[in-house]
Each structure stands twice: as C-alpha cells, then as structure tokens.
Design an enzyme around this catalytic site. Sequence first.
Site, short mmCIF file in Angstrom:
data_model
loop_
_atom_site.label_atom_id
_atom_site.label_comp_id
_atom_site.label_asym_id
_atom_site.label_seq_id
_atom_site.Cartn_x
_atom_site.Cartn_y
_atom_site.Cartn_z
N THR A 38 0.82 -1.21 0.00
CA THR A 38 0.00 0.00 0.00
C THR A 38 0.85 1.25 0.00
OG1 THR A 38 -1.81 -1.13 1.16
CG2 THR A 38 -1.78 1.26 1.29
N SER A 85 1.44 -7.39 -0.47
CA SER A 85 2.13 -8.34 0.42
C SER A 85 1.38 -9.65 0.57
CB SER A 85 2.36 -7.71 1.80
OG SER A 85 1.14 -7.49 2.49
N THR A 118 1.12 -4.10 4.48
CA THR A 118 0.81 -4.38 5.88
C THR A 118 0.23 -5.77 6.12
OG1 THR A 118 -1.40 -3.40 5.65
CG2 THR A 118 0.39 -1.95 6.39
N ASP A 119 -0.39 -6.38 5.09
CA ASP A 119 -1.12 -7.62 5.33
C ASP A 119 -0.23 -8.74 5.88
OD1 ASP A 119 -3.42 -6.42 4.55
OD2 ASP A 119 -3.61 -7.45 2.63
#
Length: 351
Positions: A38, A85, A118-119
């Site tokens: 992101t 990710s 971030t995932d």
Amino acid sequence: MRFSSSLVAISTAVFANGVTAASNSSLPRVSIIATGGTIAGTNSDSTSTTGYKAGSLGVDALIEAVPALSNISSVSGIQFSNIGSQNMNTSLLLRLTKLATNVAANGSADGIVITHGTDTLEETAMFLDLTYNESLPIAMAAAMRPSTALSADGPFNIYEAVALAGSKEAADRGVMIVLNDRIGSAMYTTKTNTRAVDTFKAAEQGYLGVFNDEVPVFYFEPSRVYKKPFFDVSGVDALPRVDILYGNIDMDVRLLNYSVSSGAEGVVIACAGDASLPDAWADAAQAFTEQGIPVVRASRTGSGYVAPADDTLTSGNFNPQKARILLQLVLNEHGGKNSTLIQEYFDPYLS
C-alpha cells in the site's frame, strides 16, 4: 534508475551506482529496499482508501515523495519487488534476508529500511528477525493508506523509518516495525485492525519506543527477545511447507488429515480461546506429532500466552502466523522428530 530483481544484479547495481537522495557524507547512509504494498499504492480517487493498486510506485518515487530525507540521511534505493504483500512467499523471503545480510556485510549502509505491505508485514518481519544476524538496524515501513490518498501515512512512516535505521541507538535491537510514530519488535508486533493507521501493536509486550519528531526515543536499552534463535538460511533455497488451519465450532478433523496427506510437513492450528481443541483433533494432532509431523496449537484470540500441554505442541507467545514462520525454520534445521526440542523454540522458558 531501475534495479534488477536478481540478488546478484541488485547487489552489483546498488553498491556501484546506488540512487542517492543526499550527498552529505556526514549523514548516516540508509539503504531502502522496496517490496511494494500500500505504501507504493495508487488510486484515481484521493478520498478512497480501498480499491487501490498496491505496488504502483517504484523506490525512486517513494524517495522523491519525501524530500526531507535529505536533511537526515544519504539514501540509496533497491527495487526488490513491487507486489501486494498477500503475494509474498517463502522464496522471496529467503532472497530478501540474503539481500539484507549482503547490504550489511558490504559496508555500504549504516541502516536498512524495508518498505512492505501491511497484510503480511509481521510475517516477513519475524522471518527476517530470525534469519538476519547483523547489528545493522532494519526498520520495516508500511502504510495503511495509498500514496494518492488525502493524509497518506506512507511518506512520514518512511521518514521515521529512515531516521530510525540511521540512528546509532537502533543498533542491536533486531528488526523493528515503524508505523504511526511507534517502534515495535518484529517478534511480537501484529496487525490488529483492517483499516486503522494505528493497527500494529503488541498487546502483551508493548512498544520498544516512539518518535520525538524524527528522533527515535527508546524505552529500554538494546536487548534481545528471550533466547531468540538464529537460523542460518544462507544456503537454503526452500523451506518445509507448514499449513495454518482455523478452529471453530464443528471443525472437521478431515481438514487436518488432508493437510498432512497433501504434503504439509507441519501444521499450526488457530484454536479457539486458550488454544483448546475438540477431542478428535487433539488425538489426531498428537498422533501426527509422534509421527514426526508436528502440529502446534496457537490461539485465534490475537494475544496471550499458550501454555505447554501434555498431548500436543503449543505456540507460547506467538500467534498462528508467527508460529508458522518459526515452525518452518525449525523444521528446516532440525526436522520434525524431536517434539521436545520444537516445543523449546516456542517456549524457551522450558529449556
């Protein structure tokens, strides 16, 4: 300048011709390794924080978006990958830790920043923390809002991550996660909310520090996670497959049987509550563990210590996704036969 995704080509390009955002030799040298996410995402609508395309921007654009970096660092950029990710995988993780080790050993940088989605950030961060054995700090930076959004959080997260990586106070603290003015340990920090910018937390262990403007302020002297292991993967090209299964009412034990029969060399179960399992699952988990296919019980609650049990392996302080990373590395180094040894990795207080 664009960099090849090949580890050798990356190393040669960046060390010979690194992209430099500041030429002041008195400033700390920080190498930014961009993987996508992101933080490099774009959207046509500046008010939307969903539906964007992750990994749209390259490392050059990320650096150019934060001109204030030239006041605190001499930055070079490496485009490692440019993916969401959710598409991170073990092959890329192995290459990434080798690249970071190479950058540290080469002496071309005083610190490393890795930008990431971030995932799965917490999984990559933990993997690096267990396989990177240099004192040079690594700060993981990410964003919850794409670069085109109003009040995008990525640029300031990069700024603080660069400040952290270039700080002498950051040495020997392991891999750290930087978002929302907080500094977290890679081993324990996890994503706790789908949208909030303060999503990364360690509910039990807390943060390592915060920022006063660009200056990292630590709560503790440099220390290591208790008995944190190191796994040398310098000659490793693949890791054992470990699956995660989710616990719930009416959970069907055939899922565990299928996971093992289809090739999993270990399994982590995200159990309800204090990692409880229905009797049929507990029996099957014990049987597979005794056969050398370890089954680890973790908790789906998000935080809390899972105590050792007589019948199966347990995850200690690690959530299911972090337990999976640790089990992969333990299986690669020791195999699955010694369940006592495996349990000591999850619960070092036992050894």
